[in-house]
Design an enzyme around this catalytic site. Structure first.
Site, short mmCIF file in Angstrom:
data_model
loop_
_atom_site.label_atom_id
_atom_site.label_comp_id
_atom_site.label_asym_id
_atom_site.label_seq_id
_atom_site.Cartn_x
_atom_site.Cartn_y
_atom_site.Cartn_z
N LYS A 1 -10.75 -3.39 20.98
CA LYS A 1 -9.59 -4.05 20.68
C LYS A 1 -8.91 -3.03 21.63
CE LYS A 1 -9.00 -3.59 15.41
NZ LYS A 1 -8.34 -3.39 14.73
N LYS B 1 8.74 -17.22 -9.66
CA LYS B 1 8.23 -15.81 -10.79
C LYS B 1 7.06 -16.53 -11.06
CE LYS B 1 8.73 -12.17 -14.35
NZ LYS B 1 8.28 -12.70 -15.20
N PHE C 1 -5.06 4.03 15.19
CA PHE C 1 -5.25 3.96 13.96
C PHE C 1 -6.90 4.08 13.69
CE2 PHE C 1 -2.12 7.54 13.32
CZ PHE C 1 -1.29 7.94 14.16
N ASN D 1 0.89 -1.16 0.18
CA ASN D 1 -0.19 0.52 0.13
C ASN D 1 1.28 1.61 -0.03
OD1 ASN D 1 0.50 0.69 3.27
ND2 ASN D 1 -0.95 -1.01 3.17
N LYS E 1 -14.27 1.22 17.42
CA LYS E 1 -12.83 0.54 17.02
C LYS E 1 -11.84 0.19 18.79
CE LYS E 1 -11.80 -0.05 13.16
NZ LYS E 1 -10.73 0.54 11.71
N1 CTP Z 1 -4.02 -2.65 12.60
C1 CTP Z 1 -2.84 -4.16 12.62
N2 CTP Z 1 -2.59 -5.41 12.37
C2 CTP Z 1 -3.85 -5.40 11.14
C3 CTP Z 1 -4.58 -4.43 10.80
C4 CTP Z 1 -4.54 -2.90 11.70
O1 CTP Z 1 -2.41 -3.55 14.04
N3 CTP Z 1 -3.20 -6.57 11.29
C5 CTP Z 1 -4.11 -1.77 13.28
C6 CTP Z 1 -3.47 -0.39 12.74
O2 CTP Z 1 -1.83 -0.41 12.24
C7 CTP Z 1 -4.06 0.82 13.37
C8 CTP Z 1 -5.35 0.32 13.65
O3 CTP Z 1 -5.09 -1.46 13.28
O4 CTP Z 1 -3.89 1.19 14.55
C9 CTP Z 1 -7.19 0.45 12.04
O5 CTP Z 1 -6.27 -0.47 11.00
P1 CTP Z 1 -7.84 0.16 10.29
O6 CTP Z 1 -7.25 -0.76 9.08
O7 CTP Z 1 -8.25 1.46 10.00
O8 CTP Z 1 -9.08 -1.15 10.83
P2 CTP Z 1 -9.10 -2.29 11.19
O9 CTP Z 1 -9.01 -2.91 12.21
O10 CTP Z 1 -8.45 -3.43 10.13
O11 CTP Z 1 -10.61 -3.09 10.50
P3 CTP Z 1 -11.43 -2.33 8.87
O12 CTP Z 1 -10.61 -2.71 8.29
O13 CTP Z 1 -12.65 -3.28 9.64
O14 CTP Z 1 -11.91 -0.67 9.45
#
Ligand code: CTP
Length: 389
Positions: free
Chosen positions: A336, A282, A318, A201, A332
């Site tokens: 969490k 590959k 975040f 990403n 969230k």
């Molecule tokens: N995060 C993490 N591990 C993951 C996914 C996310 O530690 N496998 C952490 C990110 O670093 C961030 C937070 O989770 O602090 C939020 O990530 P976000 O993508 O907004 O939320 P998700 O929990 O993945 O939920 P959704 O995609 O359903 O919104």
């Protein structure tokens, strides 16, 4: 921290570039301001090269208000060397050139001075009275030291060594979180498809790195677990860098480090899914059919740390939301087991991936809400640290 190094006309000015270099190495952003006399001892080109910013020397060069914009920019003004002349000017409110005007404008922000002069000048009652005046206003004085002076005599008046000045600045500011260790995750993760391809990403790691710097500025040691990024993060004192590639590697590093930390801020953009299988060669294209990738879910690092967290630890996550932003972020936070969640705005221009600015809303477990304007990532990081620690 953003530090302005002011240089005045003494022989010790030749040591100012070394001071700038040390401050930059410690993770600070530095700009220089000099008097005309200082440029007899050190050149404009040297100061601009080490600071990587234009020198401020002429009060009227860009419309006569640069002392105000520089005052707004800086967190701290360090004058090294400080001659008897600049000490006398500040003590008496004189502003007749670029640096003395900047010093007067800096009256509500921290100022540190490192005097350097001949020993008899240093003990002159006028200089001593002026030093006492500066101290009574909260200006910090570092040095001078005793030793050999440029005029050939031994005595009190040598400027403190650049390392001592740099340490004095850092110690003064590095008090709030002294002795604390924090974990920060940053950057993207790469999930391998085959030996040459991955799912990734656009995260640059800039926000996480700014958080690590703000924690160090407040006195903490930082364990920075960072995904693949072009940022140069290796040369900073107090930031211990752990480079990882995939979400699973980030998970392993973060869960190992967290128990030794006072808190964690997880700003990494972790891939939620990875290819179920990774080919060790590959993959060749197949012209007749499309390609299908089976994805499996990655471990949720934030939720795992939420489960591990003790009552002594602080956990900050975040969130990136597009609909019902605050309600989803609050959910969230509770799900969490976080203490704070930083809601990133995607709607605002200048916020998010790659850019140097951001805009956030910080929600706390106990219902507090802090909303920021559009600020640099460094300022956003300072706000997050102030609010959550
Ligand atoms: N995060 C993490 N591990 C993951 C996914 C996310 O530690 N496998 C952490 C990110 O670093 C961030 C937070 O989770 O602090 C939020 O990530 P976000 O993508 O907004 O939320 P998700 O929990 O993945 O939920 P959704 O995609 O359903 O919104």
């Amino acid at each position: 921290m953003k530090i302005i190094v002011g240089i005045t006309g003494g022989i010790a000015a030749y040591k100012a570039p070394e001071l700038v270099r040390l401050l930059k190495k410690a993770g600070h952003e530095v700009r220089c301001a000099a008097t005309e006399h200082a440029l007899q001892f050190v050149t404009r080109v040297t100061l601009e090269t080490v600071s990587q910013h234009p020198l401020y020397c002429d009060l009227f060069a860009s419309g006569g208000t640069e002392h105000i914009s520089l005052k707004d920019w800086g967190d701290l003004l360090m004058v090294a060397p400080a001659t008897a002349n600049i000490i006398g000017k500040v003590a008496n409110g004189i502003a007749d050139d670029a640096l003395s005007t900047l010093l007067l404008a800096f009256s509500h922000k921290p100022v540190v001075m490192a005097p350097a002069m001949n020993c008899e000048m240093w003990t002159h009652p006028a200089v001593q009275r002026n030093i006492e005046t500066l101290k009574s206003w909260g200006i910090r004085i570092v040095g001078p030291a005793e030793g050999e002076l440029a005029c050939g005599v031994n005595g009190m008046g040598r400027m403190a060594e650049p390392q001592q000045i740099a340490d004095a600045i850092c110690q003064g500011e590095r008090s709030k979180m002294k002795g604390e260790r924090w974990l920060v995750t940053a950057g993207p993760t790469y999930e391998r498809i085959d030996s040459v391809r991955f799912i990734g990403n656009y995260s640059s790691g800039k926000m996480g790195f700014a958080l690590a710097q703000a924690l160090v500025d407040a006195g903490a040691e930082v364990e920075l677990v960072i995904g693949p990024t072009a940022l140069n993060v290796s040369t900073y004192q107090h930031i211990h860098v752990h480079r990882v590639e995939s979400a699973r590697e980030m998970y392993a590093a973060a869960t190992e480090l967290f128990p030794q930390c006072n808190g964690a801020i997880l700003s990494a953009a972790v891939a939620d899914y990875r290819p179920a299988e990774c080919a060790d060669h590959k993959l060749k294209k197949n012209n007749s059919e499309g390609m299908h990738l089976d994805l499996v879910q990655n471990p949720d690092i934030l939720a795992t740390l939420g489960g591990m967290k003790t009552s002594e630890q602080t956990l900050v996550g975040f969130a990136l939301e597009t609909d019902n932003e605050e309600a989803n972020a609050q959910r969230k936070l509770e799900k969490k087991n976080l203490d704070y969640i930083v809601l990133n705005s995607l709607r605002d221009k200048g916020a998010g991936f790659g850019v140097d600015t951001n805009k956030v809303t910080i929600l706390s477990r106990d219902g507090h809400r802090t909303e920021s304007p559009l600020l640099s990532k460094r300022e956003i990081a300072q706000l997050i640290i102030q609010t959550t620690t």
